[in-house]
Design an enzyme around this catalytic site. Structure first.
Site, PDB file in Angstrom:
ATOM      1  N   HIS A  67       6.642   3.566  -7.367  1.00  0.00           N
ATOM      2  CA  HIS A  67       7.884   3.951  -7.112  1.00  0.00           C
ATOM      3  C   HIS A  67       8.895   3.008  -7.911  1.00  0.00           C
ATOM      4  O   HIS A  67      10.138   3.016  -7.809  1.00  0.00           O
ATOM      5  CB  HIS A  67       8.130   3.278  -5.479  1.00  0.00           C
ATOM      6  CG  HIS A  67       7.433   4.247  -4.552  1.00  0.00           C
ATOM      7  ND1 HIS A  67       7.792   5.567  -4.328  1.00  0.00           N
ATOM      8  CD2 HIS A  67       6.607   3.903  -3.578  1.00  0.00           C
ATOM      9  CE1 HIS A  67       7.048   6.112  -3.289  1.00  0.00           C
ATOM     10  NE2 HIS A  67       6.085   5.103  -2.908  1.00  0.00           N
ATOM     11  N   ASP A 103      -0.629  10.402  -3.325  1.00  0.00           N
ATOM     12  CA  ASP A 103      -0.171   9.346  -2.126  1.00  0.00           C
ATOM     13  C   ASP A 103       0.868  10.293  -1.186  1.00  0.00           C
ATOM     14  O   ASP A 103       1.296  11.167  -1.676  1.00  0.00           O
ATOM     15  CB  ASP A 103       0.450   8.379  -3.060  1.00  0.00           C
ATOM     16  CG  ASP A 103       0.941   6.924  -2.227  1.00  0.00           C
ATOM     17  OD1 ASP A 103      -0.023   6.227  -2.402  1.00  0.00           O
ATOM     18  OD2 ASP A 103       1.934   7.131  -1.560  1.00  0.00           O
ATOM     19  N   HIS A 147       3.551   9.439  -0.132  1.00  0.00           N
ATOM     20  CA  HIS A 147       4.755   9.167  -0.716  1.00  0.00           C
ATOM     21  C   HIS A 147       5.378   9.880  -1.938  1.00  0.00           C
ATOM     22  O   HIS A 147       4.249   9.866  -2.790  1.00  0.00           O
ATOM     23  CB  HIS A 147       5.373   7.721  -0.730  1.00  0.00           C
ATOM     24  CG  HIS A 147       4.956   6.884   0.465  1.00  0.00           C
ATOM     25  ND1 HIS A 147       4.005   6.317   0.823  1.00  0.00           N
ATOM     26  CD2 HIS A 147       5.809   6.530   1.571  1.00  0.00           C
ATOM     27  CE1 HIS A 147       4.116   5.478   1.790  1.00  0.00           C
ATOM     28  NE2 HIS A 147       5.290   5.871   2.462  1.00  0.00           N
ATOM     29  N   ASP A 172      -2.669   6.669   1.758  1.00  0.00           N
ATOM     30  CA  ASP A 172      -1.940   6.637   2.813  1.00  0.00           C
ATOM     31  C   ASP A 172      -1.689   7.907   3.610  1.00  0.00           C
ATOM     32  O   ASP A 172      -0.817   7.810   4.676  1.00  0.00           O
ATOM     33  CB  ASP A 172      -0.916   5.750   2.596  1.00  0.00           C
ATOM     34  CG  ASP A 172       0.367   6.113   1.348  1.00  0.00           C
ATOM     35  OD1 ASP A 172      -0.369   7.135   0.752  1.00  0.00           O
ATOM     36  OD2 ASP A 172       1.041   5.610   1.047  1.00  0.00           O
TER      37      ASP A 172
END
Ligand code: ZN
Length: 376
Positions: free
Chosen positions: A133, A168, A170, A257
């Protein structure tokens, strides 16, 4: 195949703070489980300690201004404008040594990329990396410096064609943004849909721009997407796109995650589903630079990345976690003694909703990007 694991005990000295979900001890726990399974002493494997990436290298992606602020805040100096750079209470707290820890993670991912670029190893795993990110001029989503972008740049500097695959939970927004206008780097991210989860992006319509149009691929998923739904959608999109793009190297971000017990997301994967995805990546990657990523249930992180590392070395592991490891780490494991998860089916209507959503996304990608990439 020769492999390299990038690891430093120094990571454990760092701490985001007691109430932060990203626990640095997950790295030590993972390394301990790899060790307990004998995965650090394989004949074809080297364990390599990283060196911090120098500021000049960090500056090939990050702005000088941001690096200066990050370094000063990390050293304990008062930086009143820190909030403008994403730093402060919340996701990206200011803590002593955050610059050094982040630069070390970057150095690790770059080392993995350089070993693979030089053909010294066929697969390398820098599991402290995957901080996808971080933006050029600010911290975001627990990520201060974007090691994934720097690793890809190191491969590009050798003229290699790179496909980035991010599993991931995200969206891999920082990496997508960095190469959004490039046809030399194809980014693929599978993740929980952006209208339900941070960072709020990664919709199927985001396909790149200019020369890079078609070279950003997003597969958003509904909450409660389980292994079967995930793998169906993955198989319909990812291997076919990679085959059409024909990369020299795959850079994989292996966040765990998306696991059903992860406290921050709503996907419903198991370690088995994660392992199946890693198997496919191993299969279609001519050479592989694997990075870590998110994962906020410590036992999942240790189990998943140990499985990933075993797969990279073509080793099969016994299901039961080694007894001395279980004894030494019982609190973190919270009762789990198996490498794998027990089946835990969701209600049929929940799975149906997740499947319909995924199938719609796949159809949209077939319409939007398959023709540009020449996917068959
Ligand atoms: Zn994540």
């Amino acid at each position: 195949m020769k492999t390299a694991l990038i690891h430093s005990d120094a990571y454990q000295r760092f701490d985001y703070g007691a109430s932060h979900p990203l626990r640095m001890e997950r790295l030590g726990l993972t390394y301990a489980l790899m060790d307990a399974y004998g995965l650090l002493a394989l004949p074809e494997t080297r364990v390599i300690p990283p060196r911090p990436a120098p500021e000049a290298v960090l500056g090939t992606f990050h702005t000088a201004e941001y690096l200066e602020v990050l370094r000063a805040a990390s050293a304990g100096q008062e930086v009143p404008v820190a909030y403008r750079y994403g730093l402060g209470p919340g996701d990206n707290p200011i803590w002593p040594g955050m610059y050094e820890a982040s630069a070390l993670a970057c150095g690790g991912s770059i080392a993995a990329a350089e070993l693979v670029a030089a053909c010294e190893v066929g697969r390398a795993f820098a599991f402290a990396g995957g901080l996808h990110h971080a933006m050029p001029d600010r911290a975001s989503g627990f990520c201060y410096l974007n090691d994934a972008v720097l690793a890809i740049q190191a491969l590009r500097a050798r003229g290699l064609r790179v496909c980035y695959v991010d599993i991931d939970a995200h969206h891999g927004d920082g990496v997508q943004d960095a190469f959004y206008a490039s046809a030399d780097v194809l980014t693929i991210s599978t993740h929980e849909r952006g209208d339900r989860l941070f960072p709020g992006t990664g919709f199927v319509e985001e396909i790149g721009e200019g020369a890079g149009r078609g070279y950003a691929v997003n597969l958003p998923l509904n909450p409660h997407t389980d292994d079967a739904v995930y793998l169906e959608a993955f198989d319909a999109v990812v291997p076919r796109i990679v085959a059409a793009f024909r990369p020299d190297v795959v850079v994989a971000q292996l966040g765990i995650d998306g696991h059903r017990t992860d406290p921050l997301t709503h996907l419903a994967l198991s370690v088995e589903g994660f392992a199946e995805a890693v198997c496919r990546i191993r299969h279609f990657a001519p050479r592989l630079v694997a990075l870590g990523g998110g994962g906020y249930d410590l036992a999942n992180v240790a189990r998943a990345w140990t499985v990933a590392w075993a797969l990279m070395n073509d080793v099969e592991l016994p299901e039961r976690l080694p007894e001395p490891f279980v004894a030494a780490h019982a609190p973190a494991l919270r009762g789990r003694t198996s490498l794998w998860d027990r089946p835990s089916p969701l209600p049929a209507d929940v799975t149906r909703t997740a499947r319909e959503y995924a199938q719609h996304q796949v159809a949209e990608l077939e319409r939007l990007v398959f023709p540009i990439l020449g996917v068959r």
